[in-house]
Design a protein around this motif. Structure first.
Motif, mmCIF file in Angstrom:
data_model
loop_
_atom_site.group_PDB
_atom_site.id
_atom_site.type_symbol
_atom_site.label_atom_id
_atom_site.label_comp_id
_atom_site.label_asym_id
_atom_site.label_seq_id
_atom_site.Cartn_x
_atom_site.Cartn_y
_atom_site.Cartn_z
ATOM 1 N N MET A 142 0.844 -1.198 0.000
ATOM 2 C CA MET A 142 0.000 0.000 0.000
ATOM 3 C C MET A 142 0.876 1.243 0.000
ATOM 4 N N LYS A 143 0.570 2.186 -0.859
ATOM 5 C CA LYS A 143 1.313 3.440 -0.929
ATOM 6 C C LYS A 143 0.645 4.458 -0.012
ATOM 7 N N HIS A 144 1.391 4.925 0.959
ATOM 8 C CA HIS A 144 0.828 5.846 1.945
ATOM 9 C C HIS A 144 1.032 7.302 1.543
ATOM 10 N N ASN A 145 0.197 8.160 2.121
ATOM 11 C CA ASN A 145 0.501 9.577 2.125
ATOM 12 C C ASN A 145 1.741 9.758 3.005
ATOM 13 N N ILE A 146 2.575 10.724 2.681
ATOM 14 C CA ILE A 146 3.813 10.952 3.436
ATOM 15 C C ILE A 146 3.794 12.355 4.024
ATOM 16 N N LEU A 147 4.039 12.446 5.327
ATOM 17 C CA LEU A 147 4.101 13.748 5.994
ATOM 18 C C LEU A 147 5.517 13.987 6.509
ATOM 19 N N VAL A 166 -4.286 8.271 7.547
ATOM 20 C CA VAL A 166 -3.069 7.503 7.796
ATOM 21 C C VAL A 166 -1.950 8.034 6.907
ATOM 22 N N VAL A 167 -0.808 8.326 7.511
ATOM 23 C CA VAL A 167 0.339 8.829 6.751
ATOM 24 C C VAL A 167 1.602 8.111 7.210
ATOM 25 N N VAL A 208 5.139 19.224 5.234
ATOM 26 C CA VAL A 208 4.850 19.010 3.825
ATOM 27 C C VAL A 208 4.196 17.635 3.694
ATOM 28 N N LEU A 209 3.067 17.618 3.008
ATOM 29 C CA LEU A 209 2.355 16.364 2.779
ATOM 30 C C LEU A 209 2.441 15.993 1.305
ATOM 31 N N LYS A 210 2.904 14.786 1.049
ATOM 32 C CA LYS A 210 2.877 14.238 -0.303
ATOM 33 C C LYS A 210 1.845 13.123 -0.305
ATOM 34 N N THR A 211 0.757 13.322 -1.036
ATOM 35 C CA THR A 211 -0.325 12.349 -1.007
ATOM 36 C C THR A 211 0.028 11.119 -1.833
ATOM 37 N N SER A 212 -0.754 10.082 -1.653
ATOM 38 C CA SER A 212 -0.536 8.838 -2.399
ATOM 39 C C SER A 212 -0.746 9.042 -3.895
#
Length: 221
Positions: free
Chosen positions: A1-6, A28-29, A54-58
């Motif tokens: 699963m590819k997560h959002n990254i914070l 969930v990040v 900084v949030l990089k979404t899935s």
């Protein structure tokens, strides 16, 4: 699963409010704690500002403003009540703007006076207190009506979530004076709501700085 990254930093109030919104809207990040003196290339690559959060979404969308991350998480979770209603939406964002543009200015020059001008520290503390007293008076009005202690219409909104980390910072600058100040007793009770919240320890947990070889740290489960 590819997560959002914070990309985050534990003590930064902007990052705190982003994490607070994410965890309280069940997003969930993968949390990546940033060493601000040695920022990861991956952060610099996706954000010219390279400042947390900084949030990089899935879906590879990059959101590098804390308030935008909060709005994204609220909309994604369909918790639109946090925006208030058409009547007080503007009021919510006006409070946040005052916090971000005015209170933060004085907060920095009070809390970190040695970086600015030590002689003006008390002037900035007084200016910050003036704003805190105005917030306290809003809460006092609701309390007199037997309503919950929240900043807008006695309901928990984006304003509360966005502002409390900065009030926390002000308190840290002189904890004893803050905790004994009866002029802001309702604000102190409001802040205590967040300090005693079950999610607070998760949001403020210390984590080691992220490295590429690290096992992903999942935040929000």
């Amino acid at each position: 699963m590819k997560h959002n990254i914070l990309y985050s930093f534990r003590r930064c109030p902007y990052a705190i409010r982003a994490r607070w919104a994410l965890i309280n809207t069940n997003q969930v990040v993968e949390l990546r704690e940033v060493d601000l003196k040695n920022k990861p290339h991956e952060l610099i690559q996706i954000s010219k500002k390279a400042t947390v959060p900084v949030l990089k979404t899935s879906l590879n969308k990059v959101i590098d403003e804390s308030l935008d991350i909060m709005v994204w998480s609220i909309e994604r979770s369909n918790m639109h009540a946090l925006f208030g209603n058409n009547k007080n939406l503007k009021e919510i964002f006006n409070l946040i703007e005052t916090n971000d543009q005015v209170f933060k200015y004085h907060l920095d020059r009070f809390k970190y006076a040695s970086r600015f001008n030590l002689e003006e520290s008390e002037t900035h503390r007084a200016a910050g207190m003036k704003i805190l007293v105005s917030l306290n008076n809003r809460l006092k009005e609701f309390s007199s009506k037997g309503k919950p202690l929240f900043l807008v219409d006695a309901k928990e909104t984006l304003a509360d979530w966005a502002i409390w980390p900065f009030v926390r910072q002000f308190r840290i600058a002189d904890i004893k004076k803050f905790d004994q100040n009866q002029e802001i007793q309702f604000l102190r009770n409001w802040l205590s709501y967040f300090f005693t919240h079950e999610k607070y320890p998760l949001v403020m947990k210390k984590n080691e700085p992220w490295r590429k070889q690290n096992k992903p740290l999942i935040f929000g489960q």
